[in-house]
Motif scaffolding. Structure first.
Motif: not given
Length: 159
Positions: A11-16, A18-21, A32-35, A81-82
């Motif tokens: 979960w830490q990687h997924m959030l860091a 940006g859900f994969g962005a 990441g900013t688009l997310v 990391i976004v």
């Protein structure tokens, strides 16, 4: 050359990320900013209290998840990391009425200051490390972007 190994199942990687962005092959910070845009729209609709709760919780959480993810992959502030861009853009849009125009101008201003990193942003970025450093430069990039948006609103140049 070894390839950086992110684990989206963590979960830490997924959030860091940006859900994969952040895994976009080019301009991961922009993706990441688009997310952040749907977050900003939803938070603006929920009201100021929830917006501030998100910013505070997202910043504290970001210090942890960005730092942990950077340590896990062995690279400080890897471009993927976004989460810091998500929170930085959300800060940029604080107290800004949501419109296509404001979202776009806020996006461009935030990306400009995040990429350019004028003083003292670059100075901080080079001296403060770990999760705090990863988050801090984007929070600092949001400040001049936010100030410009507030001036545009004050002079009624932004709808």
């Amino acid at each position: 050359m070894t390839k950086t190994k992110f684990q989206l199942s963590r979960w830490q990687h997924m959030l860091a990320l940006g859900f994969g962005a952040g895994l976009a092959p080019r301009a991961p910070g922009t993706f990441g900013t688009l997310v952040a845009i749907p977050f900003v729209i939803a938070l603006a609709a929920l009201g100021l209290v929830w917006y501030l709760v998100f910013l505070l919780a997202g910043t504290v959480l970001g210090i942890y998840i960005c730092g942990k993810t950077a340590r896990d992959v062995g690279e400080h502030d890897h471009g993927a990391i976004v989460w810091d861009e998500i929170i930085g853009y959300a800060l940029t849009m604080l107290l800004v009425p949501v419109s296509v125009q404001s979202l776009l101008i806020g996006f461009l201003l935030f990306r400009f200051f995040d990429i350019l990193k004028p003083w003292p942003i670059r100075w901080l970025d080079r001296r403060i490390h770990g999760g705090l450093g990863i988050m801090l430069d984007d929070l600092m990039a949001a400040v001049p972007a936010w100030l410009i948006l507030q001036l545009l609103l004050y002079y009624q140049l932004l709808s």
